[in-house]
Structures are given as structure tokens and as C-alpha cells.
Write an enzyme that holds these catalytic residues in place. Sequence first.
Site, PDB file in Angstrom:
ATOM      1  N   THR A 202       0.856  -1.183   0.000  1.00 44.13           N
ATOM      2  CA  THR A 202       0.000   0.000   0.000  1.00 44.13           C
ATOM      3  C   THR A 202       0.882   1.221   0.000  1.00 44.13           C
ATOM      4  O   THR A 202       1.915   1.223   0.654  1.00 44.13           O
ATOM      5  CB  THR A 202      -0.831   0.048   1.312  1.00 44.13           C
ATOM      6  OG1 THR A 202      -1.736  -1.030   1.302  1.00 44.13           O
ATOM      7  CG2 THR A 202      -1.580   1.350   1.469  1.00 44.13           C
ATOM      8  N   ARG A 230     -13.134  -8.992  -0.646  1.00 45.35           N
ATOM      9  CA  ARG A 230     -12.452  -8.565   0.589  1.00 45.35           C
ATOM     10  C   ARG A 230     -11.998  -7.101   0.457  1.00 45.35           C
ATOM     11  O   ARG A 230     -11.435  -6.691  -0.536  1.00 45.35           O
ATOM     12  CB  ARG A 230     -11.243  -9.456   0.837  1.00 45.35           C
ATOM     13  CG  ARG A 230     -10.447  -9.103   2.107  1.00 45.35           C
ATOM     14  CD  ARG A 230      -9.261  -8.213   1.816  1.00 45.35           C
ATOM     15  NE  ARG A 230      -8.425  -8.001   2.998  1.00 45.35           N
ATOM     16  CZ  ARG A 230      -7.450  -7.108   3.064  1.00 45.35           C
ATOM     17  NH1 ARG A 230      -7.172  -6.354   2.022  1.00 45.35           N
ATOM     18  NH2 ARG A 230      -6.739  -6.958   4.155  1.00 45.35           N
ATOM     19  N   VAL A 231     -12.272  -6.334   1.485  1.00 40.76           N
ATOM     20  CA  VAL A 231     -11.817  -4.945   1.539  1.00 40.76           C
ATOM     21  C   VAL A 231     -10.950  -4.788   2.785  1.00 40.76           C
ATOM     22  O   VAL A 231     -11.335  -5.242   3.869  1.00 40.76           O
ATOM     23  CB  VAL A 231     -13.013  -3.969   1.584  1.00 40.76           C
ATOM     24  CG1 VAL A 231     -12.545  -2.550   1.852  1.00 40.76           C
ATOM     25  CG2 VAL A 231     -13.802  -4.034   0.273  1.00 40.76           C
ATOM     26  N   GLY A 232      -9.811  -4.166   2.627  1.00 39.96           N
ATOM     27  CA  GLY A 232      -8.909  -3.962   3.762  1.00 39.96           C
ATOM     28  C   GLY A 232      -9.131  -2.618   4.422  1.00 39.96           C
ATOM     29  O   GLY A 232     -10.185  -1.983   4.281  1.00 39.96           O
ATOM     30  N   ASP A 233      -8.129  -2.171   5.131  1.00 40.23           N
ATOM     31  CA  ASP A 233      -8.219  -0.902   5.854  1.00 40.23           C
ATOM     32  C   ASP A 233      -8.018   0.317   4.954  1.00 40.23           C
ATOM     33  O   ASP A 233      -8.484   1.416   5.283  1.00 40.23           O
ATOM     34  CB  ASP A 233      -7.143  -0.853   6.945  1.00 40.23           C
ATOM     35  CG  ASP A 233      -5.735  -0.966   6.341  1.00 40.23           C
ATOM     36  OD1 ASP A 233      -5.535  -1.856   5.489  1.00 40.23           O
ATOM     37  OD2 ASP A 233      -4.862  -0.163   6.698  1.00 40.23           O
ATOM     38  N   THR A 253      -0.219   0.679   6.958  1.00 38.23           N
ATOM     39  CA  THR A 253       0.110  -0.340   5.956  1.00 38.23           C
ATOM     40  C   THR A 253       0.256  -1.670   6.679  1.00 38.23           C
ATOM     41  O   THR A 253       0.497  -1.701   7.885  1.00 38.23           O
ATOM     42  CB  THR A 253       1.394   0.052   5.195  1.00 38.23           C
ATOM     43  OG1 THR A 253       1.673  -0.940   4.210  1.00 38.23           O
ATOM     44  CG2 THR A 253       2.590   0.183   6.118  1.00 38.23           C
ATOM     45  N   GLY A 254       0.085  -2.741   5.924  1.00 35.58           N
ATOM     46  CA  GLY A 254       0.189  -4.064   6.531  1.00 35.58           C
ATOM     47  C   GLY A 254      -1.156  -4.767   6.544  1.00 35.58           C
ATOM     48  O   GLY A 254      -2.026  -4.463   5.722  1.00 35.58           O
ATOM     49  N   VAL A 255      -1.304  -5.689   7.462  1.00 31.14           N
ATOM     50  CA  VAL A 255      -2.516  -6.525   7.468  1.00 31.14           C
ATOM     51  C   VAL A 255      -3.723  -5.686   7.909  1.00 31.14           C
ATOM     52  O   VAL A 255      -3.886  -5.341   9.081  1.00 31.14           O
ATOM     53  CB  VAL A 255      -2.318  -7.751   8.383  1.00 31.14           C
ATOM     54  CG1 VAL A 255      -3.608  -8.548   8.491  1.00 31.14           C
ATOM     55  CG2 VAL A 255      -1.204  -8.622   7.826  1.00 31.14           C
TER      56      VAL A 255
HETATM   57  C1  SD4 Z   1      -4.731  -4.194   3.071  1.00 30.54           C
HETATM   58  N1  SD4 Z   1      -3.423  -2.634   4.312  1.00 30.54           N
HETATM   59  O1  SD4 Z   1      -5.415  -4.345   2.071  1.00 30.54           O
HETATM   60  C2  SD4 Z   1      -3.604  -3.215   3.019  1.00 30.54           C
HETATM   61  C3  SD4 Z   1      -2.396  -3.910   2.511  1.00 30.54           C
HETATM   62  C4  SD4 Z   1      -1.128  -3.236   2.834  1.00 30.54           C
HETATM   63  O2  SD4 Z   1       1.109  -3.181   2.912  1.00 30.54           O
HETATM   64  O3  SD4 Z   1      -1.072  -2.173   3.355  1.00 30.54           O
HETATM   65  N2  SD4 Z   1      -0.019  -3.783   2.592  1.00 30.54           N
HETATM   66  O4  SD4 Z   1      -4.895  -4.852   4.100  1.00 30.54           O
END
Ligand code: SD4
Length: 342
Positions: A202, A230-233, A253-255
Site C-alpha cells: 500500500t 475482501r476490503v482492507g483498511d 500499511t500491513g494486514v
Molecule cells: C490491506 N493494508 O489491504 C492493506 C495492505 C497493505 O502493505 O497495506 N499492505 O490490508
Amino acid sequence: MINRKQFIKAGAATFSLFSLSKALPSCKGAARSAHAAMNRPIVVSTWDFGVAANQAAWAVLEAGGRALDAVEAGVRVPEADLTNLTVGKGGYPDRDGHVTLDACIMDEHGNCGSVAALAHIAHPISVARMVMEKTPHVMLVGEGALQFALENGFEKENLLTPEAESAWKEWLKEKQYKPVINIENKSFNVERLPGNRYNHDTIGMLALDAAGNLSGACTTSGMAFKMHGRVGDSPIIGAGLYVDNEVGGATATGVGEEVIRTVGSFLVVELMRQGLTPAEACHEAVRRIIRKKPETAKEIQVGFLALNNRGEYGAFSLQKGFSYAVCDARQQDLLLDGESVY
Ligand code: SD4
């Protein structure tokens, strides 16, 4: 000697893990301005591709432009970069082979716009901005977001590149969903990973303009090989991004699931409101994730990046290896390592 933590806390330009200023064009024409005491303008963004993105944002800021225009121009760079396998065109698809993108944007007035699960459009950030500016809504998703984009002149494209398609086909052999820590970092050796998987990525960007206004943008293709829908943050205001001109902005960023659970970016901004520095606020947000899920936290990466309205910045992540790029009149193309828990 100043240590890395002190440096990041102070937001001072005295130390960097490595500078890419030789390898990449610098923030051209950067000069100390009358606003240097407030450290503005400034732009910060996540991961190593943030360096190139900051260049585009800086061109806007340096010309006296608005932070909102800067962050949109900035994150469009990785969105258009086909070698970036996790943002915009070229992003990895979901488990059914569809590339679906998430993005959001927020300005100094608290206006915001967002799109989620948007297919076929290479620049979701610009669609998100249009949602903000042309509709009474904040968020459009899926088919509705695509319809809105097409009605407003965006071009329908096939976003699945041959490289992303072959990675997906490789993944289908085992169909294992296992996010890889720091996969966003291009210096990370992806070759040693089974199936050469890029699982998430991201760009989150925050800018403070010469007028003292803040804006932010966040855009991603989300977790590679995610479930369809699926939708992330990243497109969720308050989770992947939050900006309050009275205080500052934050991005994640991340999970994404863990970031949503803690409403991470809003939390970071509220902690800064209570007097924490950007780095301290990011650290506390990371601690909340650990407190809620200590075992999961060891296995995943989540990073926060924050910028306050005085132009001070900081970052913190669960795992080592979270990098972010900074560009202002004093420091050009710096890439810093955020502090981490483990
Ligand atoms: C998500 N936060 O879709 C995003 C992915 C991400 O570094 O940031 N990856 O969960």
C-alpha cells in the site's frame, strides 16, 4: 550520538538509514522557505516506492500548491507503475483472478472520498477524489464505483498484467494465504519466497502544504490473492487514513484486518491530539494491536506513519523493516526505517 529512535521522534534531518538521493532525482529546487520553522511544506509516504511518489507530490507543494493536489499526484505514481505489483495497475489479483483496488483521500476540511473493490480502473485515488468532490457520499464500492468512474470519464482497462497473472496461477497450485512481512520493501529478497509471493502493499501519503493545510491519500490492490470482495483498511477513513487539520494525519500499511479492528489511523491522530509525538502515537497504536492479539501480532506486519500540523513526523511498526520516505526543504528523498516492536 543520536539514536534512530530519537531521530525519528524529533523528525530531525540528521540521520538516515540510507538516502536514495543519488539514485533518484531529488526534490528539485527544494529550498529553505519562510515556513522552515514550522517544517512545511513536507510530504511523507510509506515504503521505498514512496520516494518516487514524493517527488511528484513535492512538485505540487514546491509550487505553492495544495496538499490535496500533492497527495493525489504523488500516489498516482505507484498506481501507474507496472513494476509495483501491489498498487494500481499491475497489482496482484484476488484468488479468483480479479484485480480489485481500494483507495481513499481526505482533505484539510475533513472532506473525504473512497472507493473499494474497484476493478478495471488504474487510478482509484482519482475516483476517490471525485466521490469526495462530486457526490454527497463518502464511499462507493464494486460495480457502483466502476459505474461512477466510467460515467466520469475514467477508462476501462485490463489491470491484470501477464506477470501478475502468472504469479496468481503459481499461487493457485497451493492456494495458501500467508501474508509475507515487509513484502512491500523492494529491497526485500522476494526470490527466496515460495511462489515468489507478494501478499500486500500500500502507499499511504501525508502532506502539509505551505499554507499549513494537511491532506492524505492511501491506495492499494490489497492483500494478494484475497477473497473476492475482501476490503482492507486502506479505503476505510479512520483505519487506513485519517487527517484532522487541527492535529495531524496518519496512515497505515500491513494486514488491514488488524488496522480496522483498532481504527488505527484515527487512533494515532487522537493520540497526537492528546500530546503524543507522531512516533509515540504510532507506537501506542501498534501496542494496542499486540494487546488485542499477542500471538497474531508476532506473525504479521502493521506499520503506522504520522505527520502532525507542525511538520513533525514519525513511524512505528510491529516488525522491523518498515520504511518510509520523507521529502521537505531540508531532506530530499530520505528513506527511513520506522521503529519496531520485535
Ligand atoms: C490491506 N493494508 O489491504 C492493506 C495492505 C497493505 O502493505 O497495506 N499492505 O490490508
